[in-house]
Design a protein around this motif. Structure first.
Motif, PDB file in Angstrom:
ATOM      1  N   GLU A   1       0.837  -1.199   0.000  1.00 36.18           N
ATOM      2  CA  GLU A   1       0.000   0.000   0.000  1.00 36.18           C
ATOM      3  C   GLU A   1       0.875   1.253   0.000  1.00 36.18           C
ATOM      4  O   GLU A   1       1.766   1.396   0.822  1.00 36.18           O
ATOM      5  N   LEU A   2       0.592   2.156  -0.926  1.00 34.48           N
ATOM      6  CA  LEU A   2       1.361   3.385  -1.058  1.00 34.48           C
ATOM      7  C   LEU A   2       1.249   4.243   0.196  1.00 34.48           C
ATOM      8  O   LEU A   2       2.242   4.741   0.724  1.00 34.48           O
ATOM      9  N   ARG A   3       0.033   4.406   0.693  1.00 40.74           N
ATOM     10  CA  ARG A   3      -0.175   5.234   1.897  1.00 40.74           C
ATOM     11  C   ARG A   3       0.574   4.668   3.099  1.00 40.74           C
ATOM     12  O   ARG A   3       1.135   5.418   3.884  1.00 40.74           O
ATOM     13  N   ALA A   4       0.572   3.342   3.226  1.00 41.48           N
ATOM     14  CA  ALA A   4       1.260   2.715   4.362  1.00 41.48           C
ATOM     15  C   ALA A   4       2.763   2.969   4.292  1.00 41.48           C
ATOM     16  O   ALA A   4       3.403   3.245   5.311  1.00 41.48           O
ATOM     17  N   ALA A   5       3.328   2.874   3.096  1.00 34.46           N
ATOM     18  CA  ALA A   5       4.762   3.121   2.941  1.00 34.46           C
ATOM     19  C   ALA A   5       5.101   4.562   3.297  1.00 34.46           C
ATOM     20  O   ALA A   5       6.075   4.836   3.998  1.00 34.46           O
ATOM     21  N   ILE A   6       4.290   5.504   2.810  1.00 35.60           N
ATOM     22  CA  ILE A   6       4.520   6.926   3.112  1.00 35.60           C
ATOM     23  C   ILE A   6       4.412   7.172   4.608  1.00 35.60           C
ATOM     24  O   ILE A   6       5.278   7.825   5.198  1.00 35.60           O
TER      25      ILE A   6
ATOM     26  N   VAL B   1       7.566   5.592   6.546  1.00 35.26           N
ATOM     27  CA  VAL B   1       8.845   6.273   6.362  1.00 35.26           C
ATOM     28  C   VAL B   1       8.809   7.674   6.965  1.00 35.26           C
ATOM     29  O   VAL B   1       9.754   8.083   7.650  1.00 35.26           O
ATOM     30  N   LEU B   2       7.760   8.431   6.719  1.00 34.40           N
ATOM     31  CA  LEU B   2       7.703   9.791   7.266  1.00 34.40           C
ATOM     32  C   LEU B   2       7.646   9.778   8.791  1.00 34.40           C
ATOM     33  O   LEU B   2       8.295  10.599   9.438  1.00 34.40           O
TER      34      LEU B   2
ATOM     35  N   LEU C   1       8.514  13.119  10.702  1.00 36.52           N
ATOM     36  CA  LEU C   1       7.822  14.134   9.915  1.00 36.52           C
ATOM     37  C   LEU C   1       6.317  13.926  10.008  1.00 36.52           C
ATOM     38  O   LEU C   1       5.818  12.823   9.805  1.00 36.52           O
ATOM     39  N   ARG C   2       5.598  15.005  10.326  1.00 33.42           N
ATOM     40  CA  ARG C   2       4.129  14.960  10.369  1.00 33.42           C
ATOM     41  C   ARG C   2       3.603  15.566   9.079  1.00 33.42           C
ATOM     42  O   ARG C   2       4.120  16.580   8.609  1.00 33.42           O
TER      43      ARG C   2
ATOM     44  N   LEU D   1      13.844  15.777   5.279  1.00 32.60           N
ATOM     45  CA  LEU D   1      12.888  15.536   4.196  1.00 32.60           C
ATOM     46  C   LEU D   1      13.556  14.813   3.030  1.00 32.60           C
ATOM     47  O   LEU D   1      13.019  13.834   2.505  1.00 32.60           O
ATOM     48  N   VAL D   2      14.728  15.268   2.633  1.00 33.04           N
ATOM     49  CA  VAL D   2      15.441  14.630   1.523  1.00 33.04           C
ATOM     50  C   VAL D   2      15.798  13.195   1.878  1.00 33.04           C
ATOM     51  O   VAL D   2      15.660  12.281   1.061  1.00 33.04           O
ATOM     52  N   ARG D   3      16.233  12.978   3.111  1.00 32.29           N
ATOM     53  CA  ARG D   3      16.573  11.626   3.564  1.00 32.29           C
ATOM     54  C   ARG D   3      15.343  10.715   3.501  1.00 32.29           C
ATOM     55  O   ARG D   3      15.419   9.576   3.044  1.00 32.29           O
ATOM     56  N   ALA D   4      14.188  11.221   3.949  1.00 31.65           N
ATOM     57  CA  ALA D   4      12.958  10.427   3.938  1.00 31.65           C
ATOM     58  C   ALA D   4      12.523  10.107   2.504  1.00 31.65           C
ATOM     59  O   ALA D   4      12.115   8.975   2.210  1.00 31.65           O
TER      60      ALA D   4
END
Length: 147
Positions: free
Chosen positions: A70-75, A78-79, A84-85, A110-113
């Motif tokens: 799932e794309l949302r789960a990955a985001i 990682v964030l 990052l919120r 942010l770049v690292r994430a």
């Protein structure tokens, strides 16, 4: 003019000519040294440019890892792991991308994430809008992420 005077003037002319030749030779030597230094510097810059071209070509040919999760789960994973919120933005019609906004994030974090998302989950940034914040090194980011 007598012969001794002529010889004296001739000797003086030869000495002056030698002095001028020595000054010109020194200036030419300095110019050659400066040119050699410039050539060395330009060669180093050329080497750096060639290395960057090779890296860019390698990156262009690299493929993102395929992930089926799932794309949302990955985001989210990682964030959150990077502290990052974010908030979700309304998606555009026919757009498979996840649109998010991060109100305040250290730029390097942010770049690292985003790099981690790409490497581990195959999620790439397809659109980004970054704005500097008052706090040094902090940005507001509106991102569109997709696989």
């Amino acid at each position: 003019m007598s012969a001794p005077q002529r010889n004296a003037w001739l000797a003086l002319a030869i000495v002056v000519a030698c002095a001028i030749a020595a000054v010109v030779a020194l200036r030419l030597h300095d110019a050659i040294v400066r040119s050699q230094e410039r050539v060395t510097r330009e060669r180093l810059l050329l080497d750096v440019a060639r290395t960057r071209v090779a890296e860019t070509a390698t990156l262009a040919h690299a493929t993102a890892p395929e992930r089926s999760g799932e794309l949302r789960a990955a985001i989210e994973r990682v964030l959150t792991a990077n502290g990052l919120r974010y908030g979700k933005l309304d998606a555009q019609r026919g757009d498979d991308a996840q649109h998010i906004v991060i109100e305040a994030a250290p730029f390097d974090t942010l770049v690292r994430a985003l790099d981690e998302l790409m490497r581990e989950d195959g999620v790439r940034v397809i659109d980004a809008s970054l704005a500097a914040r008052v706090d040094a090194g902090t940005v507001r980011a509106e991102l569109a992420l997709a696989r």
